[in-house]
Scaffold this motif. Structure first.
Motif, mmCIF file in Angstrom:
data_model
loop_
_atom_site.group_PDB
_atom_site.id
_atom_site.type_symbol
_atom_site.label_atom_id
_atom_site.label_comp_id
_atom_site.label_asym_id
_atom_site.label_seq_id
_atom_site.Cartn_x
_atom_site.Cartn_y
_atom_site.Cartn_z
ATOM 1 N N VAL A 625 0.857 -1.178 0.000
ATOM 2 C CA VAL A 625 0.000 0.000 0.000
ATOM 3 C C VAL A 625 0.898 1.233 0.000
ATOM 4 C CG1 VAL A 625 -1.729 1.311 1.296
ATOM 5 C CG2 VAL A 625 -1.848 -1.188 1.214
ATOM 6 N N SER A 626 0.755 2.055 -1.035
ATOM 7 C CA SER A 626 1.564 3.268 -1.156
ATOM 8 C C SER A 626 0.634 4.473 -1.134
ATOM 9 C CB SER A 626 2.386 3.261 -2.452
ATOM 10 O OG SER A 626 3.297 2.186 -2.455
ATOM 11 N N ASN A 627 0.721 5.253 -0.094
ATOM 12 C CA ASN A 627 -0.124 6.430 0.057
ATOM 13 C C ASN A 627 0.751 7.559 0.567
ATOM 14 O OD1 ASN A 627 -2.075 8.316 0.478
ATOM 15 N ND2 ASN A 627 -3.167 7.182 2.062
ATOM 16 N N ALA A 628 1.093 8.480 -0.329
ATOM 17 C CA ALA A 628 1.965 9.583 0.060
ATOM 18 C C ALA A 628 1.275 10.435 1.122
ATOM 19 C CB ALA A 628 2.308 10.429 -1.161
ATOM 20 N N THR A 629 2.030 10.879 2.086
ATOM 21 C CA THR A 629 1.496 11.707 3.167
ATOM 22 C C THR A 629 1.415 13.160 2.717
ATOM 23 O OG1 THR A 629 2.487 10.223 4.790
ATOM 24 C CG2 THR A 629 1.870 12.415 5.556
ATOM 25 N N PRO A 630 0.298 13.851 3.012
ATOM 26 C CA PRO A 630 0.215 15.277 2.658
ATOM 27 C C PRO A 630 1.342 16.079 3.298
ATOM 28 C CG PRO A 630 -1.933 14.438 3.329
ATOM 29 C CD PRO A 630 -0.932 13.367 3.649
ATOM 30 N N VAL A 631 1.688 17.194 2.653
ATOM 31 C CA VAL A 631 2.720 18.093 3.172
ATOM 32 C C VAL A 631 2.133 19.492 3.267
ATOM 33 C CG1 VAL A 631 4.648 16.751 2.314
ATOM 34 C CG2 VAL A 631 3.624 18.477 0.846
ATOM 35 N N GLY A 632 2.722 20.328 4.067
ATOM 36 C CA GLY A 632 2.243 21.687 4.212
ATOM 37 C C GLY A 632 2.903 22.391 5.374
ATOM 38 N N LYS A 633 2.409 23.602 5.665
ATOM 39 C CA LYS A 633 3.002 24.402 6.727
ATOM 40 C C LYS A 633 1.966 25.390 7.241
ATOM 41 C CE LYS A 633 6.737 27.664 7.731
ATOM 42 N NZ LYS A 633 7.807 28.506 7.131
ATOM 43 N N VAL A 634 1.961 25.627 8.546
ATOM 44 C CA VAL A 634 1.163 26.692 9.142
ATOM 45 C C VAL A 634 2.034 27.939 9.232
ATOM 46 C CG1 VAL A 634 -0.033 27.490 11.215
ATOM 47 C CG2 VAL A 634 -0.337 25.142 10.427
ATOM 48 N N ASP A 635 1.590 29.011 8.577
ATOM 49 C CA ASP A 635 2.365 30.253 8.620
ATOM 50 C C ASP A 635 2.078 31.061 9.873
ATOM 51 O OD1 ASP A 635 3.515 29.677 6.139
ATOM 52 O OD2 ASP A 635 1.875 30.639 5.049
ATOM 53 N N THR A 636 0.795 31.196 10.247
ATOM 54 C CA THR A 636 0.445 31.987 11.426
ATOM 55 C C THR A 636 -0.697 31.353 12.201
ATOM 56 O OG1 THR A 636 -1.149 33.336 10.192
ATOM 57 C CG2 THR A 636 1.118 34.163 10.318
ATOM 58 N N ILE A 637 -0.649 31.485 13.504
ATOM 59 C CA ILE A 637 -1.771 31.230 14.412
ATOM 60 C C ILE A 637 -1.756 32.381 15.406
ATOM 61 C CG2 ILE A 637 -2.771 29.725 16.173
ATOM 62 C CD1 ILE A 637 -1.425 27.366 14.880
ATOM 63 N N ARG A 638 -2.789 33.255 15.352
ATOM 64 C CA ARG A 638 -2.787 34.421 16.229
ATOM 65 C C ARG A 638 -4.202 34.710 16.709
ATOM 66 N NH1 ARG A 638 -4.420 39.043 13.575
ATOM 67 N NH2 ARG A 638 -4.695 38.839 11.313
ATOM 68 N N ALA A 639 -4.257 35.333 17.880
ATOM 69 C CA ALA A 639 -5.534 35.705 18.470
ATOM 70 C C ALA A 639 -6.036 37.003 17.860
ATOM 71 C CB ALA A 639 -5.392 35.852 19.972
ATOM 72 N N THR A 640 -7.345 37.109 17.660
ATOM 73 C CA THR A 640 -8.006 38.337 17.250
ATOM 74 C C THR A 640 -8.961 38.762 18.367
ATOM 75 O OG1 THR A 640 -9.876 37.231 16.179
ATOM 76 C CG2 THR A 640 -7.873 37.570 14.849
ATOM 77 N N ALA A 641 -9.707 39.843 18.103
ATOM 78 C CA ALA A 641 -10.614 40.329 19.144
ATOM 79 C C ALA A 641 -11.662 39.293 19.502
ATOM 80 C CB ALA A 641 -11.280 41.624 18.681
ATOM 81 N N ASN A 642 -12.111 38.518 18.516
ATOM 82 C CA ASN A 642 -13.212 37.581 18.766
ATOM 83 C C ASN A 642 -12.893 36.136 18.362
ATOM 84 O OD1 ASN A 642 -15.117 39.643 19.620
ATOM 85 N ND2 ASN A 642 -15.075 40.319 17.475
ATOM 86 N N GLY A 643 -11.654 35.834 18.060
ATOM 87 C CA GLY A 643 -11.363 34.478 17.626
ATOM 88 C C GLY A 643 -9.889 34.242 17.367
ATOM 89 N N VAL A 644 -9.627 33.273 16.417
ATOM 90 C CA VAL A 644 -8.266 32.853 16.091
ATOM 91 C C VAL A 644 -8.086 32.889 14.584
ATOM 92 C CG1 VAL A 644 -6.571 31.002 16.247
ATOM 93 C CG2 VAL A 644 -8.184 31.364 18.110
ATOM 94 N N ASN A 645 -7.016 33.512 14.121
ATOM 95 C CA ASN A 645 -6.681 33.521 12.701
ATOM 96 C C ASN A 645 -5.594 32.491 12.431
ATOM 97 O OD1 ASN A 645 -4.555 34.930 10.540
ATOM 98 N ND2 ASN A 645 -6.702 34.885 9.885
ATOM 99 N N VAL A 646 -5.835 31.624 11.395
ATOM 100 C CA VAL A 646 -4.887 30.572 11.015
ATOM 101 C C VAL A 646 -4.632 30.664 9.513
ATOM 102 C CG1 VAL A 646 -4.383 28.096 11.024
ATOM 103 C CG2 VAL A 646 -5.815 29.077 12.828
ATOM 104 N N SER A 647 -3.370 30.619 9.078
ATOM 105 C CA SER A 647 -3.040 30.651 7.651
ATOM 106 C C SER A 647 -1.884 29.714 7.373
ATOM 107 C CB SER A 647 -2.676 32.077 7.209
ATOM 108 O OG SER A 647 -1.463 32.496 7.831
ATOM 109 N N GLY A 648 -1.778 29.280 6.108
ATOM 110 C CA GLY A 648 -0.692 28.392 5.689
ATOM 111 C C GLY A 648 -1.007 27.754 4.355
ATOM 112 N N TRP A 649 -0.418 26.571 4.085
ATOM 113 C CA TRP A 649 -0.665 25.873 2.826
ATOM 114 C C TRP A 649 -0.528 24.373 3.049
ATOM 115 C CZ3 TRP A 649 3.411 22.846 1.178
ATOM 116 C CH2 TRP A 649 4.676 23.158 1.706
ATOM 117 N N ALA A 650 -1.146 23.578 2.152
ATOM 118 C CA ALA A 650 -1.088 22.110 2.248
ATOM 119 C C ALA A 650 -1.518 21.496 0.929
ATOM 120 C CB ALA A 650 -1.975 21.602 3.377
ATOM 121 N N PHE A 651 -0.914 20.369 0.572
ATOM 122 C CA PHE A 651 -1.351 19.599 -0.599
ATOM 123 C C PHE A 651 -0.996 18.135 -0.383
ATOM 124 C CE2 PHE A 651 2.993 20.801 -1.787
ATOM 125 C CZ PHE A 651 3.524 19.603 -2.258
#
Length: 939
Positions: A625-651
């Motif tokens: 069974v050959s199943n390549a694992t996804p790759v990616g990166k989280v660029d930011t995780i930061r608090a806002t006035a009412n929540g959490v902002n998350v950004s990055g990329w993955a494929f």
């Protein structure tokens, strides 16, 4: 494949014989549960030999004219049956006495000769026939009728049926004569071939070596090399044996197996057995070309283990099999995983051609010697196989030994019959059955192990099957379709005498015996075919069909993946199966996917029996069974006035399409699509630009742990895109735990707490051992806190809780005043609470008319206050009374005051009664039984 013993009767006489009693049916004693002791270390000596020792050659040449010269002994026939089928004359030493006749137990009796008919090949051989079919593979078969079976099945595809004792040979292949089983030809007369010149390629001097039990000889294969002949003699107990010739081993692995992954570059002899030999001399020559790179491997298998069980014969089912662990297999010599087959069709009977005079304790050493020679790399003088070649070995005492690893109940592919390994089970008799009769215990156990394997693989004895030769070391070129009995001898497909003329003559009886044991079970077992297997990103797909013959019932299949079992039902519509088996109907197909992680897995499919038969193994295979694992990166995780902002990329490398990303904020999971434009990712990875994500997720005030995972397509491992991060939303409460004190069973806490979002007091929760037990208000004046934080002074707290005695952990939390979900831990302390148990005494118990009167005293050392006592009559609580009566004597003794006495009268039924009194702890803790008394209540 066979094994050669040192070839003279003189040499045979050097090996001690141990007689083992058998029953009237030839069966050895019942099996025991004993486990063998570990054998001592297997040692291997490797010798590189070449050139000609002139002194030895001169000695041979000088004696060449003598009637019984060393040269004549060197070149005479090695005892294989001649091609015309007449009984060969066994080798003798120096006299012309009658040849020894073999007896039933495998020993030889001097002064008797075999009957003329005994030496010939049996009349009923069910020998092979063949037709060339270069465009046909082993798996290419058509959907059969009820009598023929369905495409690719294990037993129903048999092309001819014959009774085991019939003398009729199968039909000859088109354009060929009907071929009898091959017989090795005799060595040419030395007077004709070697009268003028003796010119070996290799002739060693007499070499002194470390004692050994098994010897193997190999050499380089070159294009011009043909008809290699290797002869040898050994020194045993100080005496050199006569020269003997060892057979060239024709067994080679199938090309598509782990054993056959590398080309064969060296020729090899059969293993030679010579117990405790300590000297060797070797001669090698070829009809054309020159023998080069000659190596001799000498194996000392170590001390034989003890406790080998005997073979237990049962009427039905799996026979007793001595495991590899029990005979001391050196598992570190195994160099690859076992190969498996989806289409086992027959069993091949061999003999090792070794001594018949071994004792029971020598067998494990022989097996370890064979295994060491088979697994040693070609470059080091071995065969270069992954494991021992045979699937099973059977000794003359009827004991069955597990051969190649992989599971005795699995269709393991061995190396024992070139061109047909992948569809056969290899069973080898330990001994030389070209010179001795096969004992009844041996043939019975051969029948038993084959019958059991046939019941698993659904193969009928006494029939024939069609198989396509894989080529290699076989009489049938690759692509030739060959009809063979389901039980045949090695000689039926190779140019060899194996399994020896006497054991070969027993094959009709073995076929009949296997048929009697197993055919009824086989006929009642599930029928089916595992047609297809494929790997997905998350598992393995299997499909095919399975049914109970003559029944419409659904068959359940067990799909084993790396030892993990999954059950599936064969209930899909298969019109082709319905046409072939109208009594069972069409609803017997299966197609299912079972989970499997990345990597290589052994997959087996078994149709589970529902009636009088047995489970049918439809085959085993390795699937990756050959199943390549996804790759990616989280660029930011930061608090806002009412929540959490998350950004990055993955494929996912398995697809160009965007994939999902899971973001967990605390306990809340959100799935988003990573489909935003990220040209930088496209340039770096060449997977397109649309793999970015940027999202703000709502979250309440407080501390939140944020984790991000890329989701595998279609499924599989979902990797974390970096470490999780904790973010703070809003202002949590603050404070400090100043002190924790203990007094008796009371724990007191003090400190301060406030919520930065308000000047109002907040609450504080006290926990004991992780359980909240009290909430107090932080509203006491603390001017120091007011000066520092400017939110007012009333933020101090003080509180107490009653705690059971023992070691306790006290923690205090500040509670968010605005109803937020974040509460702040102000601190924890470990304390030890000592809560003394109450003490007391029952002074008197007296019975009255329908009553019992009790008096005594009780106190709690943790307080001077009176405590309560509970009165029980016959185990039932009847009164709780305060021990507060004056008792000056108790006051003087304990110094806890005088008011600790009690006297009470309670109602009780007439008759003898048991009255007990318990002193009750003033704080939560243990209560003390102060005494029990007997009293008689009057009516």
């Amino acid at each position: 494949m066979s094994v050669r013993l040192v070839g003279s009767t003189a040499a045979l006489a050097l090996v001690a014989t141990l007689a083992v009693p058998t029953t009237a049916m030839g069966a050895p004693p019942a099996a025991t549960d004993s486990i063998v002791t570990s054998p001592s270390e297997v040692t291997v000596e490797e010798l590189d030999l070449g050139g000609v020792d002139e002194a030895s050659l001169e000695e041979i040449v000088e004696e060449a004219t003598a009637p019984e010269s060393a040269l004549r002994s060197l070149l005479e026939d090695d005892g294989a049956p001649p091609s015309d089928g007449a009984a060969p004359t066994p080798e003798t030493e120096e006299s012309a006495t009658a040849s020894p006749a073999p007896t039933e137990d495998g020993t030889e009796v001097e002064g008797a000769t075999p009957e003329p008919g005994e030496s010939a090949a049996p009349a009923e051989t069910s020998g092979p026939t063949g037709t060339t079919a270069p465009e046909t593979s082993e798996a290419e078969e058509s959907i059969p009728t009820e009598g023929d079976g369905v495409a690719g099945q294990q037993e129903e595809d048999q092309t001819a049926t014959s009774t085991p004792d019939s003398g009729e040979a199968p039909p000859s292949p088109e354009g060929q004569e009907n071929e009898a089983a091959p017989e090795p030809t005799q060595t040419p007369d030395p007077a004709e071939e070697h009268a003028e010149e003796v010119d070996p390629d290799v002739l060693t001097a007499e070499l002194e070596v470390e004692p050994f039990a098994v010897m193997g000889i190999t050499w380089d294969l070159t294009e011009d090399l043909t008809d290699v002949a290797v002869r040898f003699r050994v020194r045993m107990e100080g005496t050199w044996t006569e020269w003997d010739e060892v057979a060239v081993d024709d067994a080679v692995p199938d090309a598509d197996t782990e054993d056959g992954s590398a080309p064969v570059t060296r020729g090899a002899s059969e293993p030679v057995v010579a117990f405790d030999a300590d000297g060797i001399q070797v001669w090698a020559e070829a009809a054309t070309g020159t023998v080069q790179g000659l190596k001799v491997v000498l194996v000392d298998p170590g001390e034989d283990p003890t406790g080998i069980p005997s073979a237990a014969q049962t009427a039905v089912g799996k026979p007793a099999i001595i495991t590899r662990a029990q005979w001391g297999a050196v598992e570190s010599q195994v160099t690859c995983d076992p190969d498996y087959s989806r289409d086992v069709r027959s069993a091949v009977v061999h003999h090792t051609a070794s001594t018949n005079t071994y004792d029971a304790n020598q067998v494990p050493g022989l097996l370890r010697g064979f295994m060491a020679y088979h697994t040693r790399p070609e470059a080091s003088g071995g065969r270069g196989w992954c494991d021992i070649g045979y699937n099973f070995l059977v000794d003359k005492f009827g004991r069955i030994f597990e051969g190649r690893t992989g599971g005795v109940d699995k269709p393991v592919v061995g190396v024992h019959v070139g061109g047909f390994n992948s569809r056969t089970i290899g069973v080898s008799a330990i001994g030389n059955y070209d010179t001795a009769q096969a004992p009844a215990a041996l043939t019975e156990s051969i029948s038993r192990i084959i019958a059991w394997k046939f019941s698993i693989q659904r193969i009928s004895a006494g029939t024939s099957v069609s198989m396509v030769s894989g080529g290699g070391a076989t009489r049938f070129p690759a692509g030739t379709s060959v009809s063979l009995p389901t039980i045949f001898g090695h000689r039926d497909t190779q140019s060899t005498a194996c399994p020896g003329r006497y054991l070969y003559a027993q094959l009709p009886a073995i076929r009949s015996r296997v048929a009697a044991i197993a055919n009824a079970t086989v006929a009642a077992s599930p029928l089916g075919n595992w047609e297809n297997v494929s790997a997905t990103g998350s598992g393995i797909n299997v499909s095919g069909w399975a049914l109970e013959v003559g029944s419409t019932a659904t068959v359940t299949l067990r799909v084993s993946v790396g030892g993990q079992n999954h059950l599936i039902a064969a209930n899909r519509n298969r019109a082709d199966v319905g046409r072939a088996h109208p009594a069972s109907g069409p609803l017997h197909g299966f197609s299912a996917s079972v989970p499997a992680g990345n990597g290589r897995h052994a997959v087996c499919v078994t149709a589970i029996n529902q009636g009088a038969g047995s489970d049918t193994n439809l085959g085993c295979l390795w699937v990756r069974v050959s199943n390549a694992t996804p790759v990616g990166k989280v660029d930011t995780i930061r608090a806002t006035a009412n929540g959490v902002n998350v950004s990055g990329w993955a494929f996912d490398p398995d697809t160009a399409n965007p994939i999902n990303v899971h973001i967990r904020v605390g306990s809340t999971l959100t799935s988003i699509r990573a489909d935003r434009s990220r040209p930088d990712v496209g340039r770096a990875h060449g997977r397109g630009d649309n793999h970015g994500f940027n999202v703000t997720l709502p979250a309440a005030e407080g501390s939140h742990r944020v984790c991000v995972n890329a989701i595998n397509v279609p499924s599989g491992t979902n990797p974390a895109l970096g470490a999780c991060k904790t973010v703070q939303i809003g202002n949590p409460p603050i404070g400090h735990l100043d002190a924790v004190t203990v007094s008796g069973s009371t724990v007191s806490v003090r400190g301060w707490a406030l919520d930065p979002d308000t000047t109002a007091p907040s609450s504080v929760h006290i926990q004991v051992d992780g359980r909240s037990v009290r909430s107090v208000r932080a509203d006491s004046p603390r001017a120091d806190i007011g000066r520092i934080y400017g939110l007012g002074d009333n933020h101090g707290f003080r509180g107490s809780v009653e705690v059971p005695d023992g070691a306790r952990r006290i923690c205090v939390f500040a509670i968010d005043a605005t109803g937020g979900r974040t509460n702040t831990l102000l601190g924890c302390r470990n304390v030890v609470v000592t809560n003394a148990a109450p003490i007391g005494h029952v002074d008197a118990v007296s019975g009255g008319s329908g009553t019992v009167t009790v008096r005594g005293w009780a106190l709690d050392p943790d307080t001077t206050a009176p405590i309560r006592v509970h009165v029980y009559v016959d185990g039932r609580a009847v009164r709780s009374v305060l021990a507060s009566d004056p008792r000056a004597d108790v006051g003087r003794i304990y110094g806890m005051g005088n008011n600790h006495g009690y006297r009470t009268t309670v109602a009780a039924p007439p008759g003898p009664r048991t009255v007990c009194v318990f002193a009750i702890n003033a704080t939560p803790g243990r209560n003390t039984q102060t005494g029990c008394r007997q009293a008689t209540v009057r009516g």
